[in-house]
Structure formats: structure tokens, C-alpha cells
Design a protein around this motif. Structure first.
Motif, PDB file in Angstrom:
ATOM      1  N   ARG A   1       0.575  -0.978  -0.116  1.00 36.37           N
ATOM      2  CA  ARG A   1       0.102  -0.165   0.202  1.00 36.37           C
ATOM      3  C   ARG A   1       0.601   1.434  -0.350  1.00 36.37           C
ATOM      4  NH1 ARG A   1      -3.071  -3.163   3.480  1.00 36.37           N
ATOM      5  NH2 ARG A   1      -2.188  -2.559   5.706  1.00 36.37           N
ATOM      6  N   GLU A   2       1.647   0.948   0.248  1.00 40.22           N
ATOM      7  CA  GLU A   2       2.761   1.799   1.259  1.00 40.22           C
ATOM      8  C   GLU A   2       3.893   2.724  -0.550  1.00 40.22           C
ATOM      9  OE1 GLU A   2       5.306   1.857   3.960  1.00 40.22           O
ATOM     10  OE2 GLU A   2       3.539   2.358   5.495  1.00 40.22           O
ATOM     11  N   ALA A   3       3.817   1.086  -1.097  1.00 37.63           N
ATOM     12  CA  ALA A   3       4.710   1.417  -2.068  1.00 37.63           C
ATOM     13  C   ALA A   3       4.440   1.697  -3.709  1.00 37.63           C
ATOM     14  CB  ALA A   3       5.365  -0.008  -2.062  1.00 37.63           C
ATOM     15  N   LEU A   4       2.886   1.788  -4.067  1.00 35.67           N
ATOM     16  CA  LEU A   4       2.519   1.720  -4.961  1.00 35.67           C
ATOM     17  C   LEU A   4       1.382   3.235  -4.438  1.00 35.67           C
ATOM     18  CD1 LEU A   4       0.402  -1.312  -5.942  1.00 35.67           C
ATOM     19  CD2 LEU A   4       2.691  -0.679  -6.723  1.00 35.67           C
ATOM     20  N   SER A   5       2.340   4.194  -5.358  1.00 33.63           N
ATOM     21  CA  SER A   5       2.078   5.979  -4.796  1.00 33.63           C
ATOM     22  C   SER A   5       1.016   5.607  -6.233  1.00 33.63           C
ATOM     23  CB  SER A   5       2.677   6.649  -5.258  1.00 33.63           C
ATOM     24  OG  SER A   5       2.124   7.432  -5.441  1.00 33.63           O
TER      25      SER A   5
ATOM     26  N   SER B   1      -6.360   5.057 -14.894  1.00 30.96           N
ATOM     27  CA  SER B   1      -5.094   5.356 -15.142  1.00 30.96           C
ATOM     28  C   SER B   1      -4.305   5.323 -14.322  1.00 30.96           C
ATOM     29  CB  SER B   1      -5.527   7.157 -15.250  1.00 30.96           C
ATOM     30  OG  SER B   1      -5.678   7.668 -13.979  1.00 30.96           O
ATOM     31  N   LYS B   2      -5.032   4.599 -12.790  1.00 32.53           N
ATOM     32  CA  LYS B   2      -4.696   4.197 -11.619  1.00 32.53           C
ATOM     33  C   LYS B   2      -3.932   2.726 -11.532  1.00 32.53           C
ATOM     34  CE  LYS B   2      -7.469   7.087  -8.866  1.00 32.53           C
ATOM     35  NZ  LYS B   2      -6.121   8.080  -8.684  1.00 32.53           N
ATOM     36  N   VAL B   3      -4.565   2.174 -12.329  1.00 31.41           N
ATOM     37  CA  VAL B   3      -4.692   0.496 -12.747  1.00 31.41           C
ATOM     38  C   VAL B   3      -3.080   0.930 -13.728  1.00 31.41           C
ATOM     39  CG1 VAL B   3      -4.882  -1.146 -13.677  1.00 31.41           C
ATOM     40  CG2 VAL B   3      -6.374  -0.573 -12.509  1.00 31.41           C
ATOM     41  N   GLN B   4      -3.298   1.649 -14.993  1.00 29.73           N
ATOM     42  CA  GLN B   4      -1.543   1.647 -14.884  1.00 29.73           C
ATOM     43  C   GLN B   4      -0.398   2.209 -14.332  1.00 29.73           C
ATOM     44  OE1 GLN B   4      -3.051   3.802 -18.239  1.00 29.73           O
ATOM     45  NE2 GLN B   4      -4.065   3.225 -19.926  1.00 29.73           N
ATOM     46  N   ARG B   5      -0.759   2.924 -13.630  1.00 31.97           N
ATOM     47  CA  ARG B   5       0.512   3.854 -13.131  1.00 31.97           C
ATOM     48  C   ARG B   5       1.178   2.546 -11.927  1.00 31.97           C
ATOM     49  NH1 ARG B   5      -2.957   8.742 -12.475  1.00 31.97           N
ATOM     50  NH2 ARG B   5      -1.888  10.554 -13.346  1.00 31.97           N
ATOM     51  N   TRP B   6      -0.547   1.738 -11.179  1.00 31.84           N
ATOM     52  CA  TRP B   6       0.304   0.355 -10.060  1.00 31.84           C
ATOM     53  C   TRP B   6       0.821  -0.583 -10.606  1.00 31.84           C
ATOM     54  CZ3 TRP B   6      -5.654   0.748  -8.066  1.00 31.84           C
ATOM     55  CH2 TRP B   6      -5.900   1.931  -6.885  1.00 31.84           C
TER      56      TRP B   6
ATOM     57  N   ASP C   1      -8.661   1.800  -2.761  1.00 29.95           N
ATOM     58  CA  ASP C   1      -7.439   1.113  -1.486  1.00 29.95           C
ATOM     59  C   ASP C   1      -8.072   0.016  -1.445  1.00 29.95           C
ATOM     60  OD1 ASP C   1      -6.655   3.725  -1.237  1.00 29.95           O
ATOM     61  OD2 ASP C   1      -7.412   4.248   0.834  1.00 29.95           O
ATOM     62  N   GLU C   2      -8.793  -0.361  -2.382  1.00 32.52           N
ATOM     63  CA  GLU C   2      -9.589  -1.706  -2.159  1.00 32.52           C
ATOM     64  C   GLU C   2      -8.869  -1.818  -2.999  1.00 32.52           C
ATOM     65  OE1 GLU C   2     -13.569  -1.611   0.538  1.00 32.52           O
ATOM     66  OE2 GLU C   2     -13.743  -1.548  -1.768  1.00 32.52           O
ATOM     67  N   ALA C   3      -9.143  -1.018  -5.237  1.00 33.21           N
ATOM     68  CA  ALA C   3      -8.122  -1.737  -5.747  1.00 33.21           C
ATOM     69  C   ALA C   3      -6.648  -1.924  -5.656  1.00 33.21           C
ATOM     70  CB  ALA C   3      -8.853  -1.078  -6.870  1.00 33.21           C
ATOM     71  N   ARG C   4      -6.395  -1.085  -5.330  1.00 35.81           N
ATOM     72  CA  ARG C   4      -5.400  -1.186  -5.216  1.00 35.81           C
ATOM     73  C   ARG C   4      -4.519  -2.682  -4.364  1.00 35.81           C
ATOM     74  NH1 ARG C   4      -2.278   3.612  -3.159  1.00 35.81           N
ATOM     75  NH2 ARG C   4      -3.370   3.330  -1.226  1.00 35.81           N
TER      76      ARG C   4
ATOM     77  N   ALA D   1       2.375  -0.399 -14.140  1.00 34.83           N
ATOM     78  CA  ALA D   1       3.750   0.077 -14.093  1.00 34.83           C
ATOM     79  C   ALA D   1       5.028   0.270 -12.744  1.00 34.83           C
ATOM     80  CB  ALA D   1       3.859   1.162 -14.462  1.00 34.83           C
ATOM     81  N   GLN D   2       4.805   0.297 -11.685  1.00 39.46           N
ATOM     82  CA  GLN D   2       5.761   0.310 -10.537  1.00 39.46           C
ATOM     83  C   GLN D   2       5.670  -1.517 -10.304  1.00 39.46           C
ATOM     84  OE1 GLN D   2       4.318   3.445  -7.546  1.00 39.46           O
ATOM     85  NE2 GLN D   2       2.610   3.738  -8.935  1.00 39.46           N
ATOM     86  N   ARG D   3       4.906  -2.067 -10.400  1.00 39.37           N
ATOM     87  CA  ARG D   3       5.638  -3.359 -10.458  1.00 39.37           C
ATOM     88  C   ARG D   3       6.119  -4.428 -10.596  1.00 39.37           C
ATOM     89  NH1 ARG D   3       3.041  -5.092  -5.528  1.00 39.37           N
ATOM     90  NH2 ARG D   3       3.854  -7.549  -6.661  1.00 39.37           N
ATOM     91  N   ARG D   4       7.703  -4.338 -10.143  1.00 41.08           N
ATOM     92  CA  ARG D   4       8.560  -5.190 -10.899  1.00 41.08           C
ATOM     93  C   ARG D   4       8.713  -6.444 -11.610  1.00 41.08           C
ATOM     94  NH1 ARG D   4       9.936  -9.889  -7.772  1.00 41.08           N
ATOM     95  NH2 ARG D   4       9.221  -9.624  -6.050  1.00 41.08           N
ATOM     96  N   GLU D   5       6.659  -7.227 -11.593  1.00 41.83           N
ATOM     97  CA  GLU D   5       6.727  -8.544 -12.286  1.00 41.83           C
ATOM     98  C   GLU D   5       6.125  -8.010 -13.397  1.00 41.83           C
ATOM     99  OE1 GLU D   5       5.550  -8.930  -7.350  1.00 41.83           O
ATOM    100  OE2 GLU D   5       5.622  -7.567  -8.905  1.00 41.83           O
ATOM    101  N   VAL D   6       5.773  -6.970 -13.972  1.00 38.98           N
ATOM    102  CA  VAL D   6       4.796  -7.094 -14.933  1.00 38.98           C
ATOM    103  C   VAL D   6       6.608  -6.264 -15.583  1.00 38.98           C
ATOM    104  CG1 VAL D   6       3.099  -4.693 -15.856  1.00 38.98           C
ATOM    105  CG2 VAL D   6       2.805  -6.201 -13.680  1.00 38.98           C
TER     106      VAL D   6
END
Length: 211
Positions: free
Chosen positions: A83-87, A176-181, A136-139, A183-188
Motif C-alpha cells: 500500500r505504501e509502495a504503489l503511489s 489510469s490508476k491501474v496503469q500507474r500501479w 484503496d481496495e482496488a490497489r 508500471a510500478q510492479r517489478r513483476e510486470v
């Protein structure tokens, strides 16, 4: 010389007698201690009376297997870290390809891989539907889904964020939020708008790194 030998023999005899006397005294002390313990045992038995040994209680046999231990605290810690990592404030527009679907790929992922994602040539191995979830639930749901899918060795998954028909202004709030999240995941490794039969503008097809 003879006088000295007699003296030596006398001293040896005295030492032997002393040793014998000490050994006899030790045996006497041991016998007295054993007798004392025996008297105490009889006195206790006399005071308590007859004693009947208790039967061992019957124990039920366990038939059901024990549950598999779950690292719940570790999972809670990981969720908090996610939750803290995905901005929501991270600027990933520079990483998004300027096409209609705002696709994304890592520098080491070739364009042919992205084209296959757009055309739906990758087999979908899992899906997450974010309809009806708050931000927050979606993230949190997205983070958990991507992490578990990667741990399970899945390579291609679909994330449904919706087309925004039920949102104010008819705009997809989560897109747009899902795209941001993502892009921040190292697995993606890459993602693209899903082809029409797989959700179109309301979903993303996501390529995960090999485990």
C-alpha cells in the motif's frame, strides 16, 4: 639396615589398617543412609495408606490432518508495504506508449511481444475484476493478485478496471490508476488494452516476468 626395614613394614601396616578402617566407616555410613531412606519410605506408606495406580487416560486418535500453517503476519506486513509502495502520484506517462491503449513495456521487452498482447495471442491464465472497489481496495487487490499470479508461475493475466459507464462524467476512474500501479510492479513486464473479445477499453492484458 634391618631396623629400618622393620620400621618401614610397621608404617605400611599402620597405613593399611587406617585405610581399612576408613573404608569400613564409609560402608557403615552408606548402610545407615540406606536404612534411613527405607524407614522414611515405610513411614510415608503407612501415613498415606494403600495406593492404587491411576489408569492412563484414553486419548482420542487424531484423524483429520493438521491445517497448513499460514504466514498471516507476513502477509499483513507485505500488504502494508504494498500500500505504501504503489503511489497514485508516480508519473508513468513517460513510460506509456502513446497509442490508443496507452500500452507499456519494459526496455528489454520487444515490440513483437506487445503486439501479441494487443491481438490476444497470449493465453489468459487469470483474471482480476475491480468493478465496485474503492481506490484503496482496488490497489490492495491488484497488488495481491499480481504477486500471487507471479508466485504461481502465471505469465499472462487480465485486469478488468471497467469502462467508467457508472462513474461521474462517464470516465473510467480506475483505468489510469491501474496503469500507474502496474508500471510500478517489478513483476510486470508489459501490458496493453485488451482486444475487444477480452474486454476492450475496460480491461488490460498484463504480461508477467517468468518466475
Amino acid at each position: 639396615m634391618k631396623s629400618n626395614s622393620l620400621k618401614d613394614l610397621g608404617a605400611l601396616r599402620d597405613a593399611m589398617r587406617a585405610a581399612q578402617a576408613e573404608a569400613a566407616a564409609a560402608r557403615a555410613r552408606e548402610a545407615a543412609e540406606a536404612a534411613r531412606r527405607e524407614r522414611e519410605r515405610h513411614a510415608f506408606a503407612h501415613a498415606v495408606g494403600p495406593v492404587t495406580p491411576m489408569k492412563a487416560p484414553r486419548r482420542a486418535e487424531r484423524t483429520a490432518p493438521l491445517p497448513t500453517p499460514e504466514p498471516r503476519q507476513r502477509e499483513l506486513d507485505e500488504q502494508a508495504a504494498l500500500r505504501e509502495a504503489l503511489s497514485d502520484e508516480v508519473d508513468v506517462e513517460t513510460l506509456l506508449l502513446t497509442d490508443d491503449g496507452l500500452s507499456f513495456r519494459r526496455p528489454d521487452v520487444g515490440p513483437d511481444v506487445l503486439n501479441k498482447l494487443r491481438r490476444g495471442q497470449w493465453a489468459i491464465q487469470g483474471q482480476l475484476d475491480l468493478h465496485g472497489k474503492r481506490r484503496d481496495e482496488a490497489r490492495e487487490a491488484l497488488s495481491s493478485f499480481i504477486r500471487q499470479a507471479h508466485q504461481q508461475g502465471r505469465r499472462c493475466v487480465r485486469v478488468v478496471h471497467g469502462k467508467g459507464h457508472g462513474s461521474p462524467g462517464k470516465t473510467p476512474v480506475l483505468k489510469s490508476k491501474v496503469q500507474r500501479w502496474l508500471a510500478q510492479r517489478r513483476e510486470v513486464m508489459a501490458f496493453a488494452q485488451a482486444p475487444g473479445p477480452q474486454g476492450g477499453a475496460g480491461a488490460l492484458v498484463v504480461l508477467l516476468a517468468s518466475k
